[in-house]
Write a protein that holds these residues in place. Structure first.
Motif, PDB file in Angstrom:
ATOM      1  N   VAL A  19       0.861  -1.181   0.000  1.00 13.38           N
ATOM      2  CA  VAL A  19       0.000   0.000   0.000  1.00 13.38           C
ATOM      3  C   VAL A  19       0.895   1.227   0.000  1.00 13.38           C
ATOM      4  O   VAL A  19       1.787   1.351   0.838  1.00 13.38           O
ATOM      5  N   ASP A  20       0.653   2.135  -0.958  1.00 18.24           N
ATOM      6  CA  ASP A  20       1.432   3.371  -1.016  1.00 18.24           C
ATOM      7  C   ASP A  20       0.564   4.478  -1.608  1.00 18.24           C
ATOM      8  O   ASP A  20      -0.650   4.315  -1.752  1.00 18.24           O
ATOM      9  N   ALA A  21       1.167   5.585  -1.963  1.00 21.71           N
ATOM     10  CA  ALA A  21       0.422   6.746  -2.459  1.00 21.71           C
ATOM     11  C   ALA A  21      -0.275   6.478  -3.792  1.00 21.71           C
ATOM     12  O   ALA A  21      -1.146   7.246  -4.191  1.00 21.71           O
ATOM     13  N   ARG A  22       0.057   5.374  -4.460  1.00 19.31           N
ATOM     14  CA  ARG A  22      -0.618   5.024  -5.717  1.00 19.31           C
ATOM     15  C   ARG A  22      -1.823   4.124  -5.488  1.00 19.31           C
ATOM     16  O   ARG A  22      -2.554   3.798  -6.418  1.00 19.31           O
ATOM     17  N   THR A  23      -2.052   3.730  -4.246  1.00 14.89           N
ATOM     18  CA  THR A  23      -3.147   2.833  -3.901  1.00 14.89           C
ATOM     19  C   THR A  23      -4.445   3.610  -3.733  1.00 14.89           C
ATOM     20  O   THR A  23      -4.450   4.696  -3.161  1.00 14.89           O
ATOM     21  N   VAL A  24      -5.535   3.059  -4.228  1.00 16.43           N
ATOM     22  CA  VAL A  24      -6.864   3.645  -4.067  1.00 16.43           C
ATOM     23  C   VAL A  24      -7.719   2.658  -3.279  1.00 16.43           C
ATOM     24  O   VAL A  24      -7.725   1.470  -3.565  1.00 16.43           O
ATOM     25  N   SER A  25      -8.416   3.160  -2.285  1.00 18.86           N
ATOM     26  CA  SER A  25      -9.323   2.328  -1.492  1.00 18.86           C
ATOM     27  C   SER A  25     -10.737   2.832  -1.726  1.00 18.86           C
ATOM     28  O   SER A  25     -11.016   4.019  -1.576  1.00 18.86           O
ATOM     29  N   CYS A  26     -11.634   1.924  -2.107  1.00 16.09           N
ATOM     30  CA  CYS A  26     -13.012   2.303  -2.383  1.00 16.09           C
ATOM     31  C   CYS A  26     -13.951   1.388  -1.597  1.00 16.09           C
ATOM     32  O   CYS A  26     -13.855   0.171  -1.701  1.00 16.09           O
ATOM     33  N   VAL A  27     -14.833   1.982  -0.813  1.00 16.11           N
ATOM     34  CA  VAL A  27     -15.771   1.238   0.026  1.00 16.11           C
ATOM     35  C   VAL A  27     -17.164   1.387  -0.568  1.00 16.11           C
ATOM     36  O   VAL A  27     -17.661   2.501  -0.707  1.00 16.11           O
ATOM     37  N   LEU A  28     -17.781   0.259  -0.917  1.00 13.57           N
ATOM     38  CA  LEU A  28     -19.075   0.294  -1.602  1.00 13.57           C
ATOM     39  C   LEU A  28     -20.122  -0.592  -0.942  1.00 13.57           C
ATOM     40  O   LEU A  28     -21.112  -0.950  -1.573  1.00 13.57           O
ATOM     41  N   THR A  29     -19.963  -0.953   0.310  1.00 12.08           N
ATOM     42  CA  THR A  29     -20.870  -1.930   0.902  1.00 12.08           C
ATOM     43  C   THR A  29     -22.204  -1.358   1.360  1.00 12.08           C
ATOM     44  O   THR A  29     -23.183  -2.081   1.432  1.00 12.08           O
ATOM     45  N   HIS A  30     -22.265  -0.086   1.718  1.00 13.10           N
ATOM     46  CA  HIS A  30     -23.478   0.536   2.259  1.00 13.10           C
ATOM     47  C   HIS A  30     -23.950  -0.134   3.540  1.00 13.10           C
ATOM     48  O   HIS A  30     -25.140  -0.173   3.829  1.00 13.10           O
ATOM     49  N   ASP A  31     -23.013  -0.693   4.284  1.00 15.22           N
ATOM     50  CA  ASP A  31     -23.312  -1.360   5.551  1.00 15.22           C
ATOM     51  C   ASP A  31     -22.346  -0.790   6.586  1.00 15.22           C
ATOM     52  O   ASP A  31     -21.143  -1.041   6.514  1.00 15.22           O
ATOM     53  N   ALA A  32     -22.859  -0.017   7.534  1.00 10.37           N
ATOM     54  CA  ALA A  32     -21.990   0.644   8.512  1.00 10.37           C
ATOM     55  C   ALA A  32     -21.117  -0.351   9.267  1.00 10.37           C
ATOM     56  O   ALA A  32     -20.008  -0.020   9.666  1.00 10.37           O
ATOM     57  N   GLY A  33     -21.598  -1.583   9.428  1.00 17.03           N
ATOM     58  CA  GLY A  33     -20.812  -2.600  10.105  1.00 17.03           C
ATOM     59  C   GLY A  33     -19.525  -2.937   9.373  1.00 17.03           C
ATOM     60  O   GLY A  33     -18.553  -3.376   9.983  1.00 17.03           O
ATOM     61  N   PHE A  34     -19.517  -2.749   8.065  1.00 16.38           N
ATOM     62  CA  PHE A  34     -18.307  -2.939   7.270  1.00 16.38           C
ATOM     63  C   PHE A  34     -17.672  -1.602   6.928  1.00 16.38           C
ATOM     64  O   PHE A  34     -16.455  -1.450   6.979  1.00 16.38           O
ATOM     65  N   ASP A  35     -18.485  -0.623   6.514  1.00 18.24           N
ATOM     66  CA  ASP A  35     -17.967   0.667   6.053  1.00 18.24           C
ATOM     67  C   ASP A  35     -17.069   1.351   7.072  1.00 18.24           C
ATOM     68  O   ASP A  35     -15.961   1.778   6.735  1.00 18.24           O
ATOM     69  N   ILE A  36     -17.547   1.499   8.286  1.00 16.73           N
ATOM     70  CA  ILE A  36     -16.816   2.289   9.271  1.00 16.73           C
ATOM     71  C   ILE A  36     -15.463   1.659   9.607  1.00 16.73           C
ATOM     72  O   ILE A  36     -14.445   2.341   9.546  1.00 16.73           O
ATOM     73  N   PRO A  37     -15.397   0.357   9.935  1.00 14.32           N
ATOM     74  CA  PRO A  37     -14.075  -0.223  10.200  1.00 14.32           C
ATOM     75  C   PRO A  37     -13.146  -0.169   8.988  1.00 14.32           C
ATOM     76  O   PRO A  37     -11.948   0.091   9.124  1.00 14.32           O
ATOM     77  N   LEU A  38     -13.687  -0.396   7.774  1.00 13.18           N
ATOM     78  CA  LEU A  38     -12.853  -0.328   6.581  1.00 13.18           C
ATOM     79  C   LEU A  38     -12.370   1.088   6.321  1.00 13.18           C
ATOM     80  O   LEU A  38     -11.209   1.305   5.963  1.00 13.18           O
ATOM     81  N   LEU A  39     -13.244   2.068   6.487  1.00 12.05           N
ATOM     82  CA  LEU A  39     -12.829   3.456   6.308  1.00 12.05           C
ATOM     83  C   LEU A  39     -11.811   3.854   7.368  1.00 12.05           C
ATOM     84  O   LEU A  39     -10.843   4.561   7.079  1.00 12.05           O
ATOM     85  N   HIS A  40     -12.021   3.416   8.588  1.00  6.45           N
ATOM     86  CA  HIS A  40     -11.062   3.701   9.660  1.00  6.45           C
ATOM     87  C   HIS A  40      -9.689   3.153   9.272  1.00  6.45           C
ATOM     88  O   HIS A  40      -8.677   3.855   9.376  1.00  6.45           O
ATOM     89  N   LEU A  41      -9.651   1.922   8.780  1.00  5.77           N
ATOM     90  CA  LEU A  41      -8.384   1.325   8.348  1.00  5.77           C
ATOM     91  C   LEU A  41      -7.803   2.090   7.162  1.00  5.77           C
ATOM     92  O   LEU A  41      -6.633   2.475   7.177  1.00  5.77           O
ATOM     93  N   ALA A  42      -8.613   2.359   6.149  1.00  4.11           N
ATOM     94  CA  ALA A  42      -8.130   3.040   4.943  1.00  4.11           C
ATOM     95  C   ALA A  42      -7.601   4.435   5.252  1.00  4.11           C
ATOM     96  O   ALA A  42      -6.582   4.861   4.694  1.00  4.11           O
ATOM     97  N   LEU A  43      -8.266   5.154   6.143  1.00  9.23           N
ATOM     98  CA  LEU A  43      -7.855   6.525   6.460  1.00  9.23           C
ATOM     99  C   LEU A  43      -6.592   6.581   7.314  1.00  9.23           C
ATOM    100  O   LEU A  43      -6.028   7.661   7.487  1.00  9.23           O
ATOM    101  N   THR A  44      -6.139   5.457   7.810  1.00  6.62           N
ATOM    102  CA  THR A  44      -4.896   5.433   8.576  1.00  6.62           C
ATOM    103  C   THR A  44      -3.745   4.867   7.758  1.00  6.62           C
ATOM    104  O   THR A  44      -2.637   4.737   8.263  1.00  6.62           O
TER     105      THR A  44
END
Length: 77
Positions: A19-44
């Motif tokens: 994972v580096d500055a060329r990596t893109v993370s996209c969350v498309l689940t529309h389920d807060a149970g998955f979205d929030i932990p994945l976004l938390h991980l991606a944003l760090t």
């Protein structure tokens, strides 16, 4: 209410992936149970872009949960 833990395998997959500055993370689940932990991980991570999709209501809910986790401020560039 989002789960506190990462979705199964998310952290393991990250640890096996470069994972580096060329990596893109996209969350498309529309389920807060998955979205929030994945976004938390991606944003760090040092990714170049984090994207999500959803309705205005879902966006407002995500922002609320991310704000509670202290992740709504943009990191310094």
């Amino acid at each position: 209410m989002p789960r506190a833990a990462d979705p199964p395998g998310a952290r393991d997959r990250h640890e096996r992936t470069t994972v580096d500055a060329r990596t893109v993370s996209c969350v498309l689940t529309h389920d807060a149970g998955f979205d929030i932990p994945l976004l938390h991980l991606a944003l760090t991570l040092p990714v170049g872009c984090v994207g999500v999709m959803g309705s205005r209501r879902i966006h407002d809910e995500r922002m609320h949960y991310l704000d509670e986790a202290g992740l709504t401020e943009s990191p310094p560039t």
